[in-house]
Design an enzyme around this catalytic site. Structure first.
Site, mmCIF file in Angstrom:
data_model
loop_
_atom_site.group_PDB
_atom_site.id
_atom_site.type_symbol
_atom_site.label_atom_id
_atom_site.label_comp_id
_atom_site.label_asym_id
_atom_site.label_seq_id
_atom_site.Cartn_x
_atom_site.Cartn_y
_atom_site.Cartn_z
ATOM 1 N N HIS A 199 -2.494 -1.072 -3.458
ATOM 2 C CA HIS A 199 -3.635 -0.181 -3.306
ATOM 3 C C HIS A 199 -3.457 1.036 -4.217
ATOM 4 O O HIS A 199 -2.528 1.833 -4.025
ATOM 5 C CB HIS A 199 -3.766 0.290 -1.860
ATOM 6 C CG HIS A 199 -4.119 -0.789 -0.901
ATOM 7 N ND1 HIS A 199 -3.961 -0.669 0.466
ATOM 8 C CD2 HIS A 199 -4.639 -2.031 -1.101
ATOM 9 C CE1 HIS A 199 -4.360 -1.777 1.062
ATOM 10 N NE2 HIS A 199 -4.772 -2.618 0.138
ATOM 11 N N SER A 218 0.857 -1.187 0.000
ATOM 12 C CA SER A 218 0.000 0.000 0.000
ATOM 13 C C SER A 218 0.893 1.236 0.000
ATOM 14 O O SER A 218 1.741 1.371 -0.888
ATOM 15 C CB SER A 218 -0.955 -0.023 1.197
ATOM 16 O OG SER A 218 -1.843 1.078 1.153
ATOM 17 N N THR A 219 0.780 2.110 0.991
ATOM 18 C CA THR A 219 1.538 3.356 1.009
ATOM 19 C C THR A 219 3.038 3.095 0.930
ATOM 20 O O THR A 219 3.586 2.337 1.724
ATOM 21 C CB THR A 219 1.226 4.143 2.294
ATOM 22 O OG1 THR A 219 -0.185 4.216 2.462
ATOM 23 C CG2 THR A 219 1.809 5.541 2.215
#
Length: 363
Positions: free
Chosen positions: A201, A175-176
């Site tokens: 994501h 994700s991040t």
């Protein structure tokens, strides 16, 4: 508890006003300044010492990328990019992530007031995550393909990899901070590496550019996954933004299943969906990798992979931009090895080289 201090940088007075209002509605953050261009922002940063910057890309006097480049070399701080939902906007956003931006928000092209209002939860969540992110000083300015290579590229196995069947598949969740982490894992992979299936994501409109960008840098072929396509060695498949990606079996082949079913753990694509399918379909033929990211998406499913026979790698805290997803995977008991990012590719290749043959999944 001190509030998160945010400076908004955008040439649109409307966007500055909307973002200021969204931020100031939160009890744990405050917009301490709003700048119309990077030169004004530079003075605000010196005077106000904010925790997080939101930064538009297209601005007068100095574009957002040039300002970001200077900022990350001279005064590194968490930056959330505000980009447009266009192909060019996606390309620029990916460059910004390469240069050290923590995350991005894609603002709508029309209906900006209602669009940003709908995104307000996402915006403040990303500001919160950015405030606690590990931000590193960037050595160079606008990156080139050569400068984007991992600074300490992992060693590949000295012995050549044995020919691996299509039974072996590497599954990656992120994700991040994940766009750069994924790049660092994929770039050392040889052209005949086992298939790699990835959930990062990312919203619709960005994964196509992300896959194309990786494809220019890697020896394996990187593409956005298509529903029903066969999963082949030497290829990496990225979940399309806004769609889940899972693995299924069709006769003797593994295939990609792309679907727009309900979000899982608030995400679509969700790492949970990919990893759970790997546990069910691949079993011991899977290698799991959990990279940097916020939240807990995929952690429990990674434990299911381990229980089904997968061997799993989790990125360590020191090399993560955000240690949320890796931390939760470790707490779930899903990890076999916890490694710095620049050691994960070599660990995967050495594990594959040491394996005498792929394990055939029982149907």
């Amino acid at each position: 508890m001190a509030k998160i201090r945010v400076v908004v940088v955008d040439d649109s007075a409307l966007v500055r006003s909307l973002l200021t209002e969204i931020i100031n509605r939160q009890p744990d953050m405050s917009c301490v300044g709003a700048a119309s261009d990077p030169l004004v922002a530079r003075e605000m940063i010196r005077e106000l010492n904010p925790d997080v910057l939101t930064l538009d890309v297209e601005m007068p006097r100095m574009d957002g990328l040039e300002f970001l480049s200077r900022l990350m070399r001279l005064r590194p701080m968490p930056v959330v990019m505000v980009s447009t939902l266009t192909e060019q906007g996606a390309e620029i956003t990916l460059r910004a992530l390469e240069m050290g931006a923590v995350d991005f928000v894609a603002k709508p092209r029309i209906g900006i007031s209602s669009g940003l209002a709908e995104l307000s939860g996402d915006i403040v969540d990303k500001i919160r995550v950015a405030a606690s992110a590990h931000v590193r000083r960037q050595a160079s300015a606008l990156s080139t393909p050569e400068s984007r290579a991992p600074q300490s590229a992992p060693d590949t196995p000295r012995a050549p990899l044995p020919r691996l069947s299509t039974e072996k598949i590497i599954c990656i969740g992120a994700s991040t901070g994940g766009t750069e982490a994924i790049r660092e894992v994929l770039m050392p992979m040889p052209a005949d590496a086992p298939a790699i299936v990835i959930t990062q994501h990312m919203p619709p409109g960005f994964t196509t550019s992300f896959a194309a960008r990786l494809n220019t840098l890697c020896r394996i072929r990187v593409e956005e996954a298509r529903d029903g396509q066969r999963i082949l060695p030497g290829h990496a498949y990225i979940a399309p933004g806004g769609h889940h990606l899972r693995i299924d079996r069709s006769g003797s082949n593994y295939v990609a299943v792309v679907e727009d079913t309900e979000p899982v753990n608030r995400h679509r694509p969700s790492v949970e969906v990919l990893f759970r399918s790997a546990a069910r379909v691949l079993g011991p033929n899977a290698l799991g990798v959990m990279l940097t990211g916020m939240g807990a998406d995929g952690a429990q499913a990674m434990r299911e992979m381990k229980d089904a026979g997968s061997y799993n790698y989790v990125q360590d805290e020191a090399s993560c931009v955000v240690f949320g997803m890796p931390r939760m995977a470790i707490q779930c008991g899903a990890a076999h090895e916890i490694l710095p990012l620049n050691q994960i590719a070599s660990a995967l290749l050495n594990k594959l080289a040491a394996s005498p043959s792929s394990v055939r999944h029982r149907i």
